[in-house]
Design a protein around this motif. Structure first.
Motif, PDB file in Angstrom:
ATOM      1  N   ALA A  71       4.991  -2.093  -8.318  1.00  0.00           N
ATOM      2  CA  ALA A  71       5.410  -0.965  -7.481  1.00  0.00           C
ATOM      3  C   ALA A  71       4.703   0.294  -7.951  1.00  0.00           C
ATOM      4  O   ALA A  71       4.388   0.448  -9.136  1.00  0.00           O
ATOM      5  N   PHE A  72       4.436   1.203  -7.031  1.00  0.00           N
ATOM      6  CA  PHE A  72       4.020   2.536  -7.436  1.00  0.00           C
ATOM      7  C   PHE A  72       5.205   3.182  -8.170  1.00  0.00           C
ATOM      8  O   PHE A  72       6.349   3.088  -7.703  1.00  0.00           O
ATOM      9  N   PRO A  73       4.975   3.827  -9.293  1.00  0.00           N
ATOM     10  CA  PRO A  73       6.088   4.426 -10.049  1.00  0.00           C
ATOM     11  C   PRO A  73       6.931   5.388  -9.220  1.00  0.00           C
ATOM     12  O   PRO A  73       8.154   5.451  -9.381  1.00  0.00           O
ATOM     13  N   ASP A  74       6.281   6.142  -8.327  1.00  0.00           N
ATOM     14  CA  ASP A  74       7.051   7.088  -7.516  1.00  0.00           C
ATOM     15  C   ASP A  74       7.958   6.382  -6.518  1.00  0.00           C
ATOM     16  O   ASP A  74       8.969   6.935  -6.081  1.00  0.00           O
ATOM     17  N   ALA A  75       7.625   5.134  -6.168  1.00  0.00           N
ATOM     18  CA  ALA A  75       8.477   4.377  -5.251  1.00  0.00           C
ATOM     19  C   ALA A  75       9.793   4.006  -5.913  1.00  0.00           C
ATOM     20  O   ALA A  75      10.861   4.060  -5.284  1.00  0.00           O
ATOM     21  N   ILE A  95       7.390   5.796   6.719  1.00  0.00           N
ATOM     22  CA  ILE A  95       6.697   6.305   5.545  1.00  0.00           C
ATOM     23  C   ILE A  95       5.642   5.280   5.180  1.00  0.00           C
ATOM     24  O   ILE A  95       5.968   4.119   4.878  1.00  0.00           O
ATOM     25  N   SER A  96       4.388   5.672   5.239  1.00  0.00           N
ATOM     26  CA  SER A  96       3.307   4.709   5.031  1.00  0.00           C
ATOM     27  C   SER A  96       2.080   5.384   4.426  1.00  0.00           C
ATOM     28  O   SER A  96       1.793   6.547   4.713  1.00  0.00           O
ATOM     29  N   GLY A  97       1.361   4.608   3.631  1.00  0.00           N
ATOM     30  CA  GLY A  97       0.075   5.045   3.128  1.00  0.00           C
ATOM     31  C   GLY A  97      -1.079   4.608   4.010  1.00  0.00           C
ATOM     32  O   GLY A  97      -2.238   4.883   3.703  1.00  0.00           O
ATOM     33  N   ASN A  98      -0.768   3.913   5.113  1.00  0.00           N
ATOM     34  CA  ASN A  98      -1.787   3.359   6.006  1.00  0.00           C
ATOM     35  C   ASN A  98      -1.863   4.161   7.303  1.00  0.00           C
ATOM     36  O   ASN A  98      -0.910   4.144   8.094  1.00  0.00           O
ATOM     37  N   PRO A  99      -2.975   4.847   7.562  1.00  0.00           N
ATOM     38  CA  PRO A  99      -3.069   5.660   8.782  1.00  0.00           C
ATOM     39  C   PRO A  99      -2.840   4.873  10.070  1.00  0.00           C
ATOM     40  O   PRO A  99      -2.241   5.394  11.015  1.00  0.00           O
ATOM     41  N   PHE A 100      -3.293   3.620  10.134  1.00  0.00           N
ATOM     42  CA  PHE A 100      -3.086   2.845  11.367  1.00  0.00           C
ATOM     43  C   PHE A 100      -1.600   2.664  11.653  1.00  0.00           C
ATOM     44  O   PHE A 100      -1.171   2.637  12.816  1.00  0.00           O
ATOM     45  N   ARG A 131       9.134   9.678  13.983  1.00  0.00           N
ATOM     46  CA  ARG A 131       8.643  10.683  13.043  1.00  0.00           C
ATOM     47  C   ARG A 131       7.850   9.945  11.973  1.00  0.00           C
ATOM     48  O   ARG A 131       8.147   8.779  11.669  1.00  0.00           O
ATOM     49  N   THR A 132       6.881  10.612  11.366  1.00  0.00           N
ATOM     50  CA  THR A 132       6.022   9.915  10.410  1.00  0.00           C
ATOM     51  C   THR A 132       5.720  10.766   9.184  1.00  0.00           C
ATOM     52  O   THR A 132       5.556  11.981   9.275  1.00  0.00           O
ATOM     53  N   ALA A 133       5.631  10.087   8.050  1.00  0.00           N
ATOM     54  CA  ALA A 133       5.225  10.723   6.789  1.00  0.00           C
ATOM     55  C   ALA A 133       4.118   9.884   6.175  1.00  0.00           C
ATOM     56  O   ALA A 133       4.316   8.706   5.865  1.00  0.00           O
ATOM     57  N   TRP A 134       2.963  10.502   6.020  1.00  0.00           N
ATOM     58  CA  TRP A 134       1.797   9.808   5.465  1.00  0.00           C
ATOM     59  C   TRP A 134       1.705  10.071   3.969  1.00  0.00           C
ATOM     60  O   TRP A 134       1.689  11.224   3.533  1.00  0.00           O
ATOM     61  N   VAL A 135       1.645   9.010   3.197  1.00  0.00           N
ATOM     62  CA  VAL A 135       1.490   9.114   1.750  1.00  0.00           C
ATOM     63  C   VAL A 135      -0.002   8.997   1.453  1.00  0.00           C
ATOM     64  O   VAL A 135      -0.569   7.906   1.409  1.00  0.00           O
ATOM     65  N   ASN A 136      -0.639  10.125   1.250  1.00  0.00           N
ATOM     66  CA  ASN A 136      -2.092  10.194   1.074  1.00  0.00           C
ATOM     67  C   ASN A 136      -2.412  10.345  -0.407  1.00  0.00           C
ATOM     68  O   ASN A 136      -2.687  11.440  -0.892  1.00  0.00           O
ATOM     69  N   ARG A 137      -2.388   9.227  -1.116  1.00  0.00           N
ATOM     70  CA  ARG A 137      -2.580   9.259  -2.566  1.00  0.00           C
ATOM     71  C   ARG A 137      -4.028   9.533  -2.973  1.00  0.00           C
ATOM     72  O   ARG A 137      -4.286   9.901  -4.119  1.00  0.00           O
ATOM     73  N   GLY A 163       0.795  -1.225   0.000  1.00  0.00           N
ATOM     74  CA  GLY A 163       0.000   0.000   0.000  1.00  0.00           C
ATOM     75  C   GLY A 163       0.824   1.268   0.000  1.00  0.00           C
ATOM     76  O   GLY A 163       0.260   2.363  -0.134  1.00  0.00           O
ATOM     77  N   THR A 164       2.138   1.139   0.141  1.00  0.00           N
ATOM     78  CA  THR A 164       3.010   2.320   0.138  1.00  0.00           C
ATOM     79  C   THR A 164       4.040   2.219  -0.988  1.00  0.00           C
ATOM     80  O   THR A 164       4.100   3.072  -1.864  1.00  0.00           O
ATOM     81  N   LEU A 165       4.846   1.169  -0.955  1.00  0.00           N
ATOM     82  CA  LEU A 165       5.761   0.905  -2.067  1.00  0.00           C
ATOM     83  C   LEU A 165       5.077   0.099  -3.163  1.00  0.00           C
ATOM     84  O   LEU A 165       5.337   0.301  -4.353  1.00  0.00           O
ATOM     85  N   ILE A 166       4.196  -0.805  -2.739  1.00  0.00           N
ATOM     86  CA  ILE A 166       3.546  -1.743  -3.653  1.00  0.00           C
ATOM     87  C   ILE A 166       2.059  -1.432  -3.750  1.00  0.00           C
ATOM     88  O   ILE A 166       1.385  -1.243  -2.726  1.00  0.00           O
ATOM     89  N   ASN A 167       1.549  -1.402  -4.962  1.00  0.00           N
ATOM     90  CA  ASN A 167       0.140  -1.116  -5.214  1.00  0.00           C
ATOM     91  C   ASN A 167      -0.687  -2.399  -5.100  1.00  0.00           C
ATOM     92  O   ASN A 167      -0.725  -3.207  -6.033  1.00  0.00           O
ATOM     93  N   THR A 168      -1.342  -2.586  -3.973  1.00  0.00           N
ATOM     94  CA  THR A 168      -2.115  -3.809  -3.749  1.00  0.00           C
ATOM     95  C   THR A 168      -3.305  -3.913  -4.703  1.00  0.00           C
ATOM     96  O   THR A 168      -3.793  -5.018  -4.973  1.00  0.00           O
ATOM     97  N   GLN A 169      -3.779  -2.787  -5.215  1.00  0.00           N
ATOM     98  CA  GLN A 169      -4.922  -2.839  -6.132  1.00  0.00           C
ATOM     99  C   GLN A 169      -4.517  -3.319  -7.526  1.00  0.00           C
ATOM    100  O   GLN A 169      -5.389  -3.516  -8.390  1.00  0.00           O
TER     101      GLN A 169
END
Length: 223
Positions: free
Chosen positions: A95-99, A173-178, A189-195, A10-16
């Motif tokens: 992978a997400f291209p930006d990753a 660095i994560s796209g998952n809020p949990f 420290r945290t960085a949320w990837v909110n795509r 969900g952050t580096l890899i596109n599960t969808q």
């Protein structure tokens, strides 16, 4: 130098990305997309349940059981071979291209970047290798040794010990809020990837950094 922990699914890899394999089987792109989303929701739910119940099963088991549920709920019958094909395809997610571009940039800068995952290490390694990301990561830290899942506090401590880092010097660095909330609770420290431009959980806490993609993350972190 900081240590960066990248969530994998969900952050580096596109599960969808799995919806394309599903669509080939179902000949229905809309239904495939809906089942793919539900599969991911139940995968996470099952890992949370097992963590709370202290009834651990590997993430691959949660994934298989979540697929079974999603198909049953949608009243879709696939053969055992087709289900096995889907689960194998889950090791070849894109992978997400930006990753790709970000990890290459960080590697050239000498930044310590790790994959940090609920998945088993061997499966995550295969997935990241298939996606062309493994060479730019210093290592992969899996929760499997602890027999629990994010966001359990001891998972984040396990990462620090494995990566030889400290909480105040480590970014999740994560796209998952949990996952973001779990790391913040552990002092990271945290960085949320909110795509998807989604709202963050209203817990009275916020990520240190929020980005719509990984493209500008290095600058946001001051690297």
């Amino acid at each position: 130098m900081v240590t960066l922990a990248f969530d994998v699914y969900g952050t580096l890899i596109n599960t969808q990305g799995i919806q394309y394999t599903l669509a080939e089987m179902l000949h229905d792109e809309q239904q495939a997309a809906a089942i793919s989303r539900r599969w991911r929701e139940k995968q996470l739910e099952y890992s949370f349940r097992r963590g709370l119940m202290e009834q651990y099963q590997p993430f691959s088991v949660c994934t298989r059981q979540a697929l079974s549920f999603a198909l049953s709920e949608a009243n879709v019958a696939l053969s055992d071979d087709q289900c096995d094909q889907l689960l194998m395809a889950y090791r070849h997610l894109p992978a997400f291209p930006d990753a790709v571009s970000l990890l290459q940039q960080l590697s050239s800068m000498g930044v310590d970047a790790f994959g940090f995952t609920n998945g088993e290490a061997a499966i995550a390694s295969e997935l990241l290798a298939n996606a062309g990301l493994i060479e730019d990561l210093k290592g992969i830290v899996s929760v499997d040794l602890l027999r629990t899942f994010k966001p359990a506090p001891r998972v984040y401590q396990h990462f620090l010990e494995t990566a030889d880092s400290s909480a105040d010097n480590t970014w999740l660095i994560s796209g998952n809020p949990f996952d973001i909330l779990g790391a913040r609770h552990a002092g990271w420290r945290t960085a949320w990837v909110n795509r998807t431009d989604a709202p963050f959980d209203p817990w009275g806490e916020a990520p240190d950094v929020t980005v719509p993609s990984l493209t500008d993350l290095a600058g946001k972190l001051g690297l």
